[in-house]
Motif scaffolding. Structure first.
Motif, short mmCIF file in Angstrom:
data_model
loop_
_atom_site.label_atom_id
_atom_site.label_comp_id
_atom_site.label_asym_id
_atom_site.label_seq_id
_atom_site.Cartn_x
_atom_site.Cartn_y
_atom_site.Cartn_z
N HIS A 153 0.78 -1.57 -0.06
CA HIS A 153 0.11 0.41 -0.05
C HIS A 153 0.84 1.29 0.14
N CYS A 155 1.79 4.61 -2.05
CA CYS A 155 1.39 4.81 -3.49
C CYS A 155 2.64 4.96 -4.28
N LEU A 162 -7.24 2.48 -8.29
CA LEU A 162 -7.88 1.59 -7.27
C LEU A 162 -7.30 0.12 -6.52
N CYS A 163 -7.24 0.89 -5.23
CA CYS A 163 -6.83 -0.91 -4.61
C CYS A 163 -7.61 -1.36 -4.12
N GLY A 166 -9.00 0.36 -1.15
CA GLY A 166 -9.94 1.94 -0.86
C GLY A 166 -9.34 2.93 -0.84
N ARG A 167 -8.12 2.65 -1.56
CA ARG A 167 -7.09 4.36 -1.41
C ARG A 167 -6.44 3.85 -2.90
N ARG A 168 -5.56 5.35 -3.37
CA ARG A 168 -5.48 4.66 -5.10
C ARG A 168 -4.77 4.86 -5.28
N ALA A 173 -2.24 -2.13 -6.74
CA ALA A 173 -3.14 -2.15 -7.90
C ALA A 173 -2.81 -2.38 -8.97
N SER A 179 -5.81 -7.52 -9.15
CA SER A 179 -5.74 -5.90 -9.84
C SER A 179 -5.61 -6.27 -10.70
#
Ligand SMILES: [Zn+2]
Length: 314
Positions: A153, A155, A162-163, A166-168, A173, A179
């Motif tokens: 996670h 970034c 979108l991961c 719920g984050r980008r 992702a 994914s």
């Protein structure tokens, strides 16, 4: 000591001798009726081993802090925080330690696999998601609240894909199998012709597994190649950031996708990492994990052993 690898589907247990060699093992399906049933199954599996361990280590999916497993979607019936270390210790009458499975896997590779001799190690696990585990200054590193090592996670693209969290823009992702499968499924639904679909249908698989991806790559399928290129690029950026932050001396890459694609994938990630390194002229090997599915039980048992060492004899 015994190590327990608690997965969403199966629960693996192994008994280790003084030289940290596996002398007995057991495997059973993970109960779906909640924490009490899982503790009972661990007790049953450990009780069936040829000797009773002095300490038990458990690797569990999801965030773990101080022996407490937070809510985890991978274990059915686990709705709130579960003090798993205390429950296992009480049920088995011996010392117990619980840690996140990605951390435990990194410890396994560090003590007995591709991470041997490292002092600053990052373990990267390429599976359904992307996991990470750290050993810093010769000790497993969990951070202030047990949340360190969430490599998946980091970034790598502001406002990106979108991961599952719920984050980008997380590396997961782009490089997590779930994914990658979503990207492929969307392209196929949009009418794209690809060997991924041909191979998947021919092998009767329900999903675009690592094996399906591997076959499609061998046939130079453009979609498969593009999806993997993107995964490699994301992993390179994230490993580069991790190295710049932590000055690591080794990176071990494991998990289903790494096992399937092997050294060539590791070499590609290493190449993708180089442009991000502030100090590129230092030897920091990136290597394929060696222990396969055993990394979990080996690491969990190593944590159990350190528990005994810390508490002193008796
Ligand atoms: Zn994420």
């Amino acid at each position: 000591v015994a190590g327990v690898d608690l997965g969403g589907t199966n629960l693996a247990v192994a008994l280790f001798d003084e030289e940290h060699r596996i002398v007995d093992r057991a495997r059973l399906p993970t109960p779906t009726a909640g924490p009490d049933a899982v503790v009972e199954a661990i007790a049953e599996a450990v009780g069936g081993l040829r000797a009773a361990p002095d300490a038990v280590g458990v690797g569990a999916p999801g965030p773990v802090n101080d022996g407490i497993v937070k809510t985890t979607p991978n274990l059915r019936g686990w709705t709130g925080p579960v003090p798993l270390a205390a429950l296992v210790a009480e049920r088995l009458g011996c010392a117990a330690v619980v840690d996140n499975d990605a951390n435990v896997g990194a410890v396994g590779e560090w003590v007995a696999g591709a991470g041997r001799g490292s002092r600053f190690l990052l373990g990267v696990w390429l599976g359904t998601g992307v996991g990470g585990g750290l050993v810093l200054d010769g000790k497993p590193y969990r951070g202030a609240f047990g949340g360190a090592g969430e490599f998946g996670h980091m970034c790598v693209h502001l406002g990106g894909a979108l991961c599952g969290c719920g984050r980008r823009g997380c590396v997961e992702a782009y490089a997590g199998r779930a994914s990658m499968e979503r990207t492929v499924a969307m392209a196929v639904a949009a009418g794209r012709e690809t060997e991924l679909e041909t191979v998947r249908a021919a092998t009767g698989k329900a999903r675009y597994t690592s094996a399906v991806l591997s076959k499609a790559l061998k046939r130079d399928d453009p979609l498969a190649t593009g999806v993997l290129d993107e995964a490699v690029a994301a992993l390179g950026a994230a490993v580069g950031a991790a190295v710049n932050l932590l000055d690591l001396d080794r990176i071990v890459v494991g998990g289903g996708l790494a096992e399937k694609l092997g050294d060539s994938l590791v070499a590609r990630i290493a190449t993708a990492t180089r442009p991000y390194l502030l100090v590129p002229d230092v030897e920091r090997p990136m290597v394929l994990a060696e222990l396969g599915d055993d990394a979990g039980v080996v690491g969990a048992a190593a944590l159990a052993r350190s528990l005994l060492a810390n508490s002193g004899p008796g």
